[in-house]
Design an enzyme around this catalytic site. Structure first.
Site, PDB file in Angstrom:
ATOM      1  N   ASP A 150       0.834  -1.206   0.000  1.00 49.06           N
ATOM      2  CA  ASP A 150       0.000   0.000   0.000  1.00 49.06           C
ATOM      3  C   ASP A 150       0.872   1.261   0.000  1.00 49.06           C
ATOM      4  OD1 ASP A 150      -2.714   1.109   0.337  1.00 49.06           O
ATOM      5  OD2 ASP A 150      -1.995   1.795   2.290  1.00 49.06           O
ATOM      6  N   GLU A 200      13.829 -14.546   1.113  1.00 44.41           N
ATOM      7  CA  GLU A 200      14.109 -15.634   2.074  1.00 44.41           C
ATOM      8  C   GLU A 200      13.151 -16.797   1.849  1.00 44.41           C
ATOM      9  OE1 GLU A 200      13.565 -13.930   5.974  1.00 44.41           O
ATOM     10  OE2 GLU A 200      15.067 -12.367   5.597  1.00 44.41           O
TER      11      GLU A 200
HETATM   12  C1  NOJ Z   1      -4.434   3.104  -0.858  1.00 46.13           C
HETATM   13  C2  NOJ Z   1      -5.630   2.236  -0.757  1.00 46.13           C
HETATM   14  O1  NOJ Z   1      -5.879   1.648  -2.012  1.00 46.13           O
HETATM   15  C3  NOJ Z   1      -6.756   3.121  -0.289  1.00 46.13           C
HETATM   16  O2  NOJ Z   1      -7.979   2.443  -0.330  1.00 46.13           O
HETATM   17  C4  NOJ Z   1      -6.429   3.614   1.102  1.00 46.13           C
HETATM   18  O3  NOJ Z   1      -7.398   4.560   1.515  1.00 46.13           O
HETATM   19  C5  NOJ Z   1      -5.055   4.288   1.151  1.00 46.13           C
HETATM   20  N1  NOJ Z   1      -4.058   3.550   0.434  1.00 46.13           N
HETATM   21  C6  NOJ Z   1      -4.571   4.439   2.563  1.00 46.13           C
HETATM   22  O4  NOJ Z   1      -4.113   3.211   3.056  1.00 46.13           O
END
Ligand code: NOJ
Length: 475
Positions: A150, A200
């Site tokens: 993310d 790993e």
């Molecule tokens: C990207 C994610 O796809 C989204 O849904 C989220 O709100 C933000 N990152 C924060 O984690």
């Protein structure tokens, strides 16, 4: 799998309160293990979301960090004194407003690139990095095949926390106004060390949500066997509906990726309006299916895309998301509500968001036996891609000068496939000379309308209908 970890669900689970526990709304760790085992038994691999930039404000790390300035975990988050009675700098949250919240108990501000309930971890603190590596090992040991990382471009920020420069757009910069709060060079060694953790465990992968709108900056994250295997391409995802712009983006990325860098293509996810809603309807959904599944690279599809689903209409009292993204998140309709009830086969109970209004006509059960349906188109394209090395690993030559039609050839020594995609609502013609041949000759392997499969073509030019896409096996 989108985040399923223990969470207060302020941001759809992207506010993680325990990285190594399943939230009870989804089940238990045993359920997770069973899911992975059953997926593997069926030849499916499981990639999980790894939320590294921030945690929930209910995470024990943050609770400890906020407890006092002298806390052992104070440095795990980004705490600063205010400036002139306001936040420490001018950085903004992706969800609007300042990226800082004041904590009266300790008289300092903490950074949050998203909601105030999502404090940013301080990746300049080595203990944070080590803890996140342990989280990765936890899931890798449980058999996950990789991670979708993310907002990975945000784990490197200017350590001096300098003010962003308003409308600054540098020569290769990606998002005006985000000069100092993301994509800092420190992100790359951090990714390299994450790669080592993944290695790993043998053959596992990492795809990054590198939300930079500049393909040059994004391409820097894709480093085979070193940083990310794949990076979602948000420049591509945010393009207006235009053959010219798509053509330019594809060719540009090809020049920007390192020789072993592998492209990623995606037009839908849980953060953006659906293709059928933001482009010209079902015709665009069909054309984009042909595009995504024939480009050189790895396609990513989002639930409902294979049905040509549109965004849902969410009454105010049923809104869930902090940032208005619910319409694209309506549950997948397996069956029409008239047959299966209001849960549309997704649930016997009450769905967590309303079922999309077009579920009645677009439900899986309605499309499965219809040879013309969007779902049948996806299945045809996926089967073609699976049996055709030219589509999976072949070279790709993109042709210029074909106006509203995007044309490319995918080739291996034993086969050549010509892909023709008319982005226009008017018919358009492609001439043999446009694709370097004396005639356009071959067999139609796939067509966005699902008409004419298997039909032979042998002509000096091909006429495409409005928004029509064809895949032709060249003779
Ligand atoms: C990207 C994610 O796809 C989204 O849904 C989220 O709100 C933000 N990152 C924060 O984690």
């Amino acid at each position: 799998l989108s985040p399923f970890f223990k969470s207060p669900m302020v941001d759809g689970g992207y506010d993680v309160a325990d990285h190594c526990a399943v939230d009870p709304v989804f089940g238990t760790l045993d359920d997770f293990d069973a899911l992975v085992a059953e997926a593997h038994r069926r030849g499916l691999r499981v990639i999980v979301d790894l939320v590294v930039n921030h945690t929930s404000d209910q995470h024990p790390w943050f609770l400890e960090s906020r407890s006092s300035r002298a806390s052992a975990k104070r440095s795990w988050y980004v705490w600063r004194p205010g400036r002139d009675g306001g936040p420490p700098n001018n950085w903004c949250s992706e969800f609007g407003g300042p990226a800082w919240t004041y904590d009266p108990a300790t008289d300092e501000w903490y950074l949050h690139s998203f909601a105030p309930q999502q404090p940013d971890l301080n990746w300049d603190e080595p203990a944070v990095e080590a803890a996140m590596h342990e989280v990765m090992r936890f899931w890798l040991r449980r058999g996950v095949d990789g991670f979708r990382v993310d907002v990975v471009h945000k784990i490197g920020k200017d350590p001096l926390l300098r003010d962003n420069l308003g409308t600054f757009v540098g020569p290769s910069h990606h998002r005006p106004g985000h000069r100092f709060d993301e994509d800092w060079p420190s992100v790359h060694p951090r990714l390299r060390r994450m790669r080592r953790v993944v290695k790993e465990f043998g053959e596992r992968m990492m795809v990054g949500e590198v939300y930079l709108l500049d393909q040059a900056a994004m391409a820097m994250y894709v480093r085979w066997d070193d940083e990310l295997d794949l990076a979602h391409n948000f420049h591509f995802m945010n393009l207006p509906w235009s053959a010219d712009l798509v053509r330019t983006a594809i060719c540009e990325l090809d020049r920007l990726l390192e020789p072993r860098g592998w492209p990623t293509w995606c037009l839908n996810n849980h953060d953006h309006p659906r293709v059928a809603s933001r482009y010209p309807g079902e015709a665009a959904a069909r054309l984009s299916a042909v595009l995504l599944l024939t480009l050189r690279g790895t396609p990513f599809l989002y639930q409902g895309e294979e049905l040509g689903l549109r965004d849902g209409a969410i009454p105010e009292e049923q809104r869930v998301d902090v940032a208005g993204r619910d319409p694209a998140r309506c549950p997948l309709p397996w069956e029409p509500p008239s047959v299966a009830g209001p849960g549309a086969g997704f649930t016997a109970g009450r769905p967590w968001l309303p079922i999309a209004p077009d579920a009645e006509t677009r439900a899986v059960a309605r499309q499965l036996d219809d040879p013309q349906s969007v779902l049948s188109l996806y299945r045809t394209l996926l089967a073609l891609r699976r049996r055709e090395p030219a589509l999976r690993v072949g070279s790709m030559a993109v042709f210029e000068g074909t106006g509203p039609v995007l044309v490319y050839r995918r080739e291996v020594p034993t086969a050549s496939l010509l892909v023709l995609l008319n982005f226009d609502g008017q018919p358009a013609t492609v001439r043999a000379a446009d694709v370097g041949r004396p005639a356009i000759r071959g067999t139609i392997e796939a067509s966005s309308t699902m008409d004419d499969l298997g039909r032979g073509v042998d002509a000096p030019e091909v006429e495409l209908g409005p928004f029509e896409g064809l895949v032709l096996r060249e003779a």
